[in-house]
Design an enzyme around this catalytic site. Sequence first.
Site, PDB file in Angstrom:
ATOM      1  N   HIS A  89     -27.021  20.962  -1.040  1.00 15.46           N
ATOM      2  CA  HIS A  89     -27.058  21.635  -2.333  1.00 15.46           C
ATOM      3  C   HIS A  89     -26.080  22.794  -2.372  1.00 15.46           C
ATOM      4  CE1 HIS A  89     -28.916  22.821  -6.105  1.00 15.46           C
ATOM      5  NE2 HIS A  89     -28.947  24.071  -5.658  1.00 15.46           N
ATOM      6  N   LYS A 120       0.225   5.235  -6.156  1.00 17.11           N
ATOM      7  CA  LYS A 120      -0.748   5.230  -7.259  1.00 17.11           C
ATOM      8  C   LYS A 120      -1.662   6.452  -7.195  1.00 17.11           C
ATOM      9  CE  LYS A 120      -4.656   3.664  -6.702  1.00 17.11           C
ATOM     10  NZ  LYS A 120      -5.517   2.522  -6.514  1.00 17.11           N
ATOM     11  N   CYS A 170       0.830  -1.211   0.000  1.00 20.03           N
ATOM     12  CA  CYS A 170       0.000   0.000   0.000  1.00 20.03           C
ATOM     13  C   CYS A 170       0.863   1.259   0.000  1.00 20.03           C
ATOM     14  CB  CYS A 170      -0.921  -0.016   1.221  1.00 20.03           C
ATOM     15  SG  CYS A 170      -1.786   1.538   1.453  1.00 20.03           S
ATOM     16  N   GLU A 224     -26.041  14.997  -3.827  1.00 18.27           N
ATOM     17  CA  GLU A 224     -27.448  15.155  -3.443  1.00 18.27           C
ATOM     18  C   GLU A 224     -28.357  14.265  -4.283  1.00 18.27           C
ATOM     19  OE1 GLU A 224     -29.362  19.051  -4.272  1.00 18.27           O
ATOM     20  OE2 GLU A 224     -27.555  19.547  -5.406  1.00 18.27           O
ATOM     21  N   GLU A 263      -6.796   1.866 -13.951  1.00 21.13           N
ATOM     22  CA  GLU A 263      -6.318   3.085 -13.281  1.00 21.13           C
ATOM     23  C   GLU A 263      -5.060   3.610 -13.959  1.00 21.13           C
ATOM     24  OE1 GLU A 263      -7.924   2.451  -8.680  1.00 21.13           O
ATOM     25  OE2 GLU A 263      -5.913   1.772  -9.198  1.00 21.13           O
ATOM     26  N   CYS A 270      -1.490   1.611  -3.243  1.00 15.19           N
ATOM     27  CA  CYS A 270      -2.465   2.697  -3.088  1.00 15.19           C
ATOM     28  C   CYS A 270      -1.854   4.096  -3.057  1.00 15.19           C
ATOM     29  CB  CYS A 270      -3.242   2.540  -1.780  1.00 15.19           C
ATOM     30  SG  CYS A 270      -3.409   0.886  -1.155  1.00 15.19           S
ATOM     31  N   TYR A 283      -8.774  -3.402 -11.833  1.00 11.93           N
ATOM     32  CA  TYR A 283      -8.715  -1.994 -11.453  1.00 11.93           C
ATOM     33  C   TYR A 283      -7.316  -1.405 -11.622  1.00 11.93           C
ATOM     34  CZ  TYR A 283      -6.715  -2.731  -6.728  1.00 11.93           C
ATOM     35  OH  TYR A 283      -5.895  -3.035  -5.686  1.00 11.93           O
TER      36      TYR A 283
HETATM   37  C1  LIG Z   1      -0.880  -0.926  -7.808  1.00  8.90           C
HETATM   38  C2  LIG Z   1      -1.749  -1.221  -6.622  1.00  8.90           C
HETATM   39  C3  LIG Z   1      -2.717  -0.325  -6.247  1.00  8.90           C
HETATM   40  C4  LIG Z   1      -3.522  -0.575  -5.144  1.00  8.90           C
HETATM   41  N1  LIG Z   1      -4.483   0.338  -4.814  1.00  8.90           N
HETATM   42  C5  LIG Z   1      -5.274   0.125  -3.739  1.00  8.90           C
HETATM   43  C6  LIG Z   1      -6.255   1.088  -3.362  1.00  8.90           C
HETATM   44  O1  LIG Z   1      -6.427   2.113  -4.011  1.00  8.90           O
HETATM   45  N2  LIG Z   1      -6.994   0.833  -2.252  1.00  8.90           N
HETATM   46  C7  LIG Z   1      -6.824  -0.303  -1.511  1.00  8.90           C
HETATM   47  O2  LIG Z   1      -7.506  -0.471  -0.499  1.00  8.90           O
HETATM   48  N3  LIG Z   1      -5.909  -1.245  -1.869  1.00  8.90           N
HETATM   49  C8  LIG Z   1      -5.135  -1.053  -2.958  1.00  8.90           C
HETATM   50  N4  LIG Z   1      -4.192  -1.985  -3.294  1.00  8.90           N
HETATM   51  C9  LIG Z   1      -4.113  -3.248  -2.516  1.00  8.90           C
HETATM   52  C10 LIG Z   1      -3.342  -3.054  -1.214  1.00  8.90           C
HETATM   53  O3  LIG Z   1      -2.075  -2.497  -1.487  1.00  8.90           O
HETATM   54  C11 LIG Z   1      -3.204  -4.391  -0.502  1.00  8.90           C
HETATM   55  O4  LIG Z   1      -4.478  -4.954  -0.345  1.00  8.90           O
HETATM   56  C12 LIG Z   1      -2.553  -4.256   0.872  1.00  8.90           C
HETATM   57  O5  LIG Z   1      -1.283  -3.678   0.783  1.00  8.90           O
HETATM   58  C13 LIG Z   1      -2.452  -5.649   1.527  1.00  8.90           C
HETATM   59  O6  LIG Z   1      -1.770  -5.576   2.741  1.00  8.90           O
HETATM   60  P1  LIG Z   1      -1.032  -6.854   3.325  1.00  8.90           P
HETATM   61  O7  LIG Z   1      -0.574  -6.472   4.693  1.00  8.90           O
HETATM   62  O8  LIG Z   1      -1.855  -8.039   3.165  1.00  8.90           O
HETATM   63  O9  LIG Z   1       0.226  -7.084   2.372  1.00  8.90           O
HETATM   64  P2  LIG Z   1       1.373  -6.127   1.881  1.00  8.90           P
HETATM   65  O10 LIG Z   1       1.036  -4.699   2.066  1.00  8.90           O
HETATM   66  O11 LIG Z   1       1.731  -6.580   0.523  1.00  8.90           O
HETATM   67  O12 LIG Z   1       2.568  -6.419   2.884  1.00  8.90           O
HETATM   68  C14 LIG Z   1       3.244  -7.627   2.911  1.00  8.90           C
HETATM   69  C15 LIG Z   1       4.690  -7.349   3.288  1.00  8.90           C
HETATM   70  O13 LIG Z   1       5.340  -8.580   3.591  1.00  8.90           O
HETATM   71  C16 LIG Z   1       6.664  -8.529   3.122  1.00  8.90           C
HETATM   72  N5  LIG Z   1       7.116  -9.912   2.998  1.00  8.90           N
HETATM   73  C17 LIG Z   1       6.727 -10.844   2.097  1.00  8.90           C
HETATM   74  N6  LIG Z   1       7.294 -12.033   2.377  1.00  8.90           N
HETATM   75  C18 LIG Z   1       8.078 -11.845   3.466  1.00  8.90           C
HETATM   76  C19 LIG Z   1       8.906 -12.699   4.245  1.00  8.90           C
HETATM   77  N7  LIG Z   1       9.013 -14.010   3.992  1.00  8.90           N
HETATM   78  N8  LIG Z   1       9.580 -12.159   5.284  1.00  8.90           N
HETATM   79  C20 LIG Z   1       9.475 -10.844   5.597  1.00  8.90           C
HETATM   80  N9  LIG Z   1       8.685  -9.996   4.894  1.00  8.90           N
HETATM   81  C21 LIG Z   1       7.982 -10.503   3.859  1.00  8.90           C
HETATM   82  C22 LIG Z   1       6.560  -7.768   1.811  1.00  8.90           C
HETATM   83  O14 LIG Z   1       7.795  -7.178   1.462  1.00  8.90           O
HETATM   84  C23 LIG Z   1       5.489  -6.720   2.159  1.00  8.90           C
HETATM   85  O15 LIG Z   1       6.073  -5.522   2.617  1.00  8.90           O
HETATM   86  C24 LIG Z   1      -3.346  -1.764  -4.387  1.00  8.90           C
HETATM   87  C25 LIG Z   1      -2.367  -2.679  -4.757  1.00  8.90           C
HETATM   88  C26 LIG Z   1      -1.577  -2.422  -5.863  1.00  8.90           C
HETATM   89  C27 LIG Z   1      -0.527  -3.412  -6.259  1.00  8.90           C
END
Ligand SMILES: Cc1cc2nc3c(=O)[nH]c(=O)nc-3n(C[C@H](O)[C@H](O)[C@H](O)COP(=O)(O)OP(=O)(O)OC[C@H]3O[C@@H](n4cnc5c(N)ncnc54)[C@H](O)[C@@H]3O)c2cc1C
Length: 461
Positions: free
Chosen positions: A442, A53, A45, A447, A188, A50, A184
Amino acid sequence: MTDAAYDYDLFVIGGGSGGVRAGRIAAQAGAKVGLAEEYRMGGTCVVRGCVPKKFMVYSSKYGKDIELSAGYGWSVGDVSYDHEKFMVGLHAEVDRLSAIYDRNLKNAGVDVFDDRAEFVDKHTLRLKKSGKTITAKKILIAVGGRPWLPSAEELPGVEHVIDSNGVFELTELPKRMVIAGGGYIAVEFAHVFAGLGTEVCLVYRGDTVLRGFDDEIRLAVHEGLKEAGVRVVTKCVFNSIEKTDAGLTVTLSSGTEIETDVVLMAVGRRANTDDLGCDKAGVKLAGNGDVIVDEWSRTNVENIWAVGDVTGRVALTPVAIREGHAFADTEFGGKPWKMDHANIPTAVFTQPEVGTVGISEAEARKTYGEIDIYKTKFRPMKNMLNGDQTRTFMKLVVRASDQRVLGVHVVGDDAAEMIQTAAIAVKMGATKQHFDQTCALHPSAAEELVTMRTKWVPEGV
Ligand SMILES: Cc1cc2nc3c(=O)[nH]c(=O)nc-3n(C[C@H](O)[C@H](O)[C@H](O)COP(=O)(O)OP(=O)(O)OC[C@H]3O[C@@H](n4cnc5c(N)ncnc54)[C@H](O)[C@@H]3O)c2cc1C
């Protein structure tokens, strides 16, 4: 609370939206918490989703806004755009936010490891860089997902493409871009780059983008792409990509060849469970690599949970955050609660944007049979003076039996902002009468959500 048999009460794998929230709440509840992040704190994110983006969306709108301002009496001299300069500002803000995540965790007392963690067994993890072994009573898998790309056998020339992570590394604005995908992220970025001045072609294997959304919203977005100057090619996939002196040539399944500078593939995401060692811990995965969990985010192993994108439920930041929070409150805060996945508001930051909560018309008809539809399409006030022909579309999906509003769907400026508030009403079970009894604000576009009085009747009925 701390169990001396283990190094930590809780160890979180992944410092993204879900992991950071869970780690912080558990630590604040008194647990001894460790967290490993292999790349950058804040996760998808903050670093490559997010946040950057949305900055790109903001940036891409200025060009059109400057043009349209003439209708409001403004005249602007030479206009130019410097992508490199913009990206420097964007990354500075991402760095600032990532540092805040790191600081907040440490301030809450969480031990943060800049390292990759992998399972050795169900209570033991190995940190890859340091080689350190860590034990924990409870483990949370919050490793998120990554963009999926086909193999070189499936798509010759795939090594020349970028994925959504690569978008944030482009220091130069491409003159031409071909985007594969109809979800999406693809639509986008099609608007973003078209708005910045890139010649964009979107290639999608289906016939209308945004599968899963209300059909009329899909159509509006599809048409909106074309109005924004995006060439939309449907019912096609990539056959191959070839590097040439002039850039790249994409050959489609239809035989059409397209010359371009950049190919962006946004055709899906996969859970980050490869090599995580889930098999060593006995954690069951679905065929696509998602971690299988129940409504409490419990895996099949009693001391291991998973939240966020890795579980393949609803891949959105606020969902990952709430799942992480619910897990930490339940397991460490003595306040058990579950994430409710119904009526999650969502936006698509196309131009104009989509905001939606609840179910589509088609889904409502399938589930409830008898439903009432209210809809309106209008040119918003702002566009009357600036010559912009873009229209706003709104739709309410109402269950006929009790008049409960099951879905609110908007395509138009500020749709995301409107839907966040409308989602409260939908979540509370508001009826169409509640909408009718709400006084309009308004002049606003919103609205119209409370002034739609005439039931839509299909033609010929
Ligand atoms: C281009 C794009 C646009 C998006 N836009 C939106 C939006 O507008 N609104 C919205 O709500 N969502 C959006 N999302 C989705 C949103 O980013 C994800 O749903 C959210 O980040 C999920 O969070 P998470 O904690 O599950 O995983 P992540 O945020 O992906 O975090 C997982 C973390 O774990 C780390 N990791 C992985 N494996 C290991 C390991 N073995 N050891 C240590 N660290 C590890 C990774 O490096 C990462 O930092 C978007 C996604 C993308 C790709």
